[in-house]
Scaffold this motif. Structure first.
Motif, short mmCIF file in Angstrom:
data_model
loop_
_atom_site.label_atom_id
_atom_site.label_comp_id
_atom_site.label_asym_id
_atom_site.label_seq_id
_atom_site.Cartn_x
_atom_site.Cartn_y
_atom_site.Cartn_z
N VAL A 199 0.86 -1.20 0.00
CA VAL A 199 0.00 0.00 0.00
C VAL A 199 0.89 1.24 0.00
O VAL A 199 0.97 1.97 0.99
CB VAL A 199 -0.95 0.00 1.21
CG1 VAL A 199 -2.04 -1.05 1.04
CG2 VAL A 199 -0.21 -0.23 2.53
N PRO A 200 1.58 1.54 -1.10
CA PRO A 200 2.54 2.65 -1.10
C PRO A 200 1.92 4.01 -0.77
O PRO A 200 2.48 4.77 0.02
CB PRO A 200 3.12 2.63 -2.51
CG PRO A 200 2.14 1.85 -3.34
CD PRO A 200 1.54 0.85 -2.40
N LEU A 201 0.76 4.31 -1.35
CA LEU A 201 0.14 5.61 -1.05
C LEU A 201 -0.44 5.62 0.36
O LEU A 201 -0.33 6.62 1.08
CB LEU A 201 -0.95 5.92 -2.08
CG LEU A 201 -1.61 7.30 -1.97
CD1 LEU A 201 -0.56 8.41 -1.98
CD2 LEU A 201 -2.62 7.51 -3.08
N GLY A 202 -1.02 4.51 0.78
CA GLY A 202 -1.53 4.43 2.15
C GLY A 202 -0.43 4.57 3.18
O GLY A 202 -0.60 5.24 4.20
N GLY A 203 0.73 3.97 2.92
CA GLY A 203 1.86 4.12 3.83
C GLY A 203 2.33 5.55 3.92
O GLY A 203 2.65 6.05 5.01
N MET A 393 -14.39 2.17 10.98
CA MET A 393 -13.71 1.81 12.24
C MET A 393 -12.25 2.23 12.20
O MET A 393 -11.70 2.78 13.16
CB MET A 393 -13.82 0.31 12.45
CG MET A 393 -13.23 -0.18 13.76
SD MET A 393 -14.36 0.09 15.12
CE MET A 393 -13.47 -0.72 16.45
N LEU A 394 -11.60 1.98 11.07
CA LEU A 394 -10.19 2.31 10.94
C LEU A 394 -9.97 3.81 11.01
O LEU A 394 -9.05 4.29 11.68
CB LEU A 394 -9.68 1.76 9.60
CG LEU A 394 -8.17 1.64 9.41
CD1 LEU A 394 -7.57 0.68 10.43
CD2 LEU A 394 -7.86 1.17 8.00
N ALA A 395 -10.82 4.58 10.32
CA ALA A 395 -10.67 6.03 10.32
C ALA A 395 -10.80 6.61 11.71
O ALA A 395 -10.01 7.46 12.13
CB ALA A 395 -11.71 6.65 9.38
N ALA A 396 -11.83 6.15 12.45
CA ALA A 396 -12.05 6.70 13.78
C ALA A 396 -10.99 6.25 14.77
O ALA A 396 -10.55 7.03 15.62
CB ALA A 396 -13.44 6.28 14.27
N ALA A 397 -10.56 5.00 14.67
CA ALA A 397 -9.56 4.49 15.61
C ALA A 397 -8.20 5.13 15.39
O ALA A 397 -7.46 5.39 16.34
CB ALA A 397 -9.46 2.97 15.50
N MET A 398 -7.82 5.37 14.13
CA MET A 398 -6.53 5.98 13.83
C MET A 398 -6.59 7.50 13.84
O MET A 398 -5.55 8.16 13.80
CB MET A 398 -6.02 5.52 12.46
CG MET A 398 -5.73 4.07 12.32
SD MET A 398 -4.75 3.69 10.83
CE MET A 398 -5.69 4.52 9.55
N GLN A 399 -7.81 8.07 13.87
CA GLN A 399 -7.99 9.51 13.69
C GLN A 399 -7.32 9.96 12.38
O GLN A 399 -6.61 10.96 12.32
CB GLN A 399 -7.42 10.28 14.88
CG GLN A 399 -8.19 10.10 16.17
CD GLN A 399 -9.57 10.73 16.12
OE1 GLN A 399 -9.72 11.93 15.97
NE2 GLN A 399 -10.60 9.89 16.23
N ALA A 400 -7.58 9.18 11.32
CA ALA A 400 -6.95 9.42 10.03
C ALA A 400 -7.92 9.04 8.91
O ALA A 400 -7.78 7.99 8.29
CB ALA A 400 -5.64 8.63 9.91
N ALA A 403 -6.27 8.62 5.20
CA ALA A 403 -5.43 7.41 5.12
C ALA A 403 -6.30 6.16 5.12
O ALA A 403 -6.03 5.20 4.41
CB ALA A 403 -4.44 7.38 6.28
N ALA A 404 -7.36 6.15 5.93
CA ALA A 404 -8.22 4.96 6.01
C ALA A 404 -8.87 4.66 4.67
O ALA A 404 -8.91 3.50 4.23
CB ALA A 404 -9.29 5.17 7.08
#
Length: 449
Positions: A199-203, A393-400, A403-404
């Motif tokens: 996941v190059p852009l996600g990283g 869930m990922l967006a809220a947990a990472m506050q990102a 990126a999610a």
């Protein structure tokens, strides 16, 4: 070797002070004045970090696969299928041995070095990107071994630690400033995530949104470059393919309404999950307790894996089951409770590991379970329910949130039709978690000052 002229401005901690004044809930904000300039030397280091992190990530994944194959006696195919084929006793013994290895390993590291390594977030936000090299490399190796044996933790923890630690050491060798060291360490951590998940852009976005807290153009370029280089280098050993196989997806009015309703629920669930992680982290054992706690907790997880083999590993198998629409509602309800508990308990035992895929799996199960009920009112795609839940869930947990969304895109390579409902869900989940003053799964693991 004398630092370049552009590299001379030392970071005086104004980023942390500005963050405190602005009231942000995560100390990762870099004000524009503190963004380091990029010299030729810095670009060479960015490329070197990308190459070395890609090689390190590929090596760690080989260790993971070898450990999994030896533990569960298989040669190919999905990890979950191998666990399901194994004898129940083997699952319990495997987790007990993993707990013993984890406890003894980290106890020895603390006895020898006074530390079992440093969390990447703590190094970036509290230690100017400094991570003790040997303890951190050893911690990452222990982490990947126990995940391969079935620990309910994410596999990205090790490559993120290795990438950040090696980048920090490169910075010291080159005589770079603390601001440049922090940037390189963040790039190394993001590149580690990028290369093992392809996941190059996600990283790169994790580097910017989660670790550095800014999208300054001067930081975007090295973040993207390091993640892309690491991902391409890792293709030498790792497949260039999406992590999850999904069919053709199409958006619908039903999925849009479902996403709007699910978003706040996922934000509430993410807040509870994050607080569980905080409690587990605060109560991690010290001293000789570290020898006992992982053994006991991992053994309990192994016993639970007799009826629920899906609990073992980072949760990738659970996510794929939701994508295949083969996870029955009673099993989804059980996993929605047990998977977060297994992960937070494993973390609280003193073990080190990632939280990315366990969080993703919890969100996918939440979306599947709620979608099963929604389908009786207004049917839509079962895969869509899972993906929307996972992203929210990922967006809220990472506050990102950005990126999610990009991570879900890269992990599946086939959700263009879901973009509108996905964005609705991510927005609602993030707003709810922020309304509840929820920090991220990374900031709650910071040591007390």
């Amino acid at each position: 070797m004398r630092p370049d002229v552009d590299d001379r401005q030392e970071d005086d901690g104004s980023a942390a002070r500005s963050a405190a004044r602005s009231g942000v809930d995560q100390p990762n904000l870099i004000p524009p004045a503190d963004v380091p300039r990029l010299s030729v030397r810095m670009w060479l280091l960015v490329a070197a970090v990308g190459v070395v992190t890609g090689l390190a990530g590929a090596a760690l994944m080989e260790v993971l696969h070898l450990t999994s194959h030896l533990t569960y006696g298989y040669h190919s195919g999905p990890f979950l299928a191998a666990v399901e084929r194994s004898d129940p006793e083997r699952r319990v013994v495997a987790l007990a041995v993993a707990g013993a290895i984890a406890g003894l390993g980290w106890w020895c590291l603390r006895r020898r070095f006074g530390s079992g390594g440093t969390e990447v977030s703590a190094a970036l936000w509290r230690r100017e990107g400094r991570m003790p090299l040997i303890p951190t490399l050893a911690t990452g190796l222990l982490s990947i071994v126990i995940v391969g044996m079935g620990a309910s933790l994410g596999r990205e923890g090790a490559p993120r630690q290795w990438g950040a630690a090696l980048a920090g050491r490169f910075s010291d060798w080159a005589g770079m400033t603390s601001a440049h060291r922090r940037l390189l360490a963040a790039c190394g951590a993001g590149a580690g995530m990028a290369c093992v998940y392809n996941v190059p852009l996600g990283g790169a976005l994790l580097t910017l949104e989660v670790m550095l807290g800014t999208f300054s153009l001067r930081l975007v370029l090295p973040a993207v470059a390091s993640s892309c280089i690491a991902t391409a280098v890792a293709w030498v050993a790792l497949p260039n393919a999406p992590s999850y196989q999904v069919g053709q997806l199409h958006g619908s009015a039903s999925l849009i309404v479902f996403a709007v309703l699910l978003g706040p629920i996922a934000g509430l669930a993410a807040t509870g999950y994050t607080r569980l992680i905080a409690i587990a982290h605060r109560n991690r054992p010290q001293g000789r307790g570290l020898l006992v706690a992982p053994l006991l907790i991992f053994t309990v997880v192994g016993v639970l894996a007799i009826p629920y083999p899906q609990l073992l590993g980072n949760g990738k198998g659970i996510v794929q089951l939701t994508m295949d629409a083969t996870l029955a509602a009673p099993m989804a309800a059980a996993l929605l409770v047990l998977k977060p508990l297994a992960t937070t308990a494993s973390l609280g035992s003193g073990a080190s590991g990632g939280l990315f895929t366990p969080t993703l799996a919890t969100g996918a199960v939440l979306g599947t379970l709620l979608g099963d009920g929604w389908s009786h009112l207004w049917p839509a795609s079962a895969m869509g329910y899972a993906l929307i839940g996972a992203a929210a869930m990922l967006a809220a947990a990472m506050q990102a949130p950005i990126a999610a969304v990009v991570l879900i895109l890269e992990l599946t390579r086939n959700i263009d039709g879901l973009m509108v409902p996905l964005l609705f869900a991510v927005t609602g989940a993030t707003l709810m978690s922020r309304y509840l003053n929820s920090p991220s799964i990374y900031s709650v693991r910071l040591p007390a000052q």
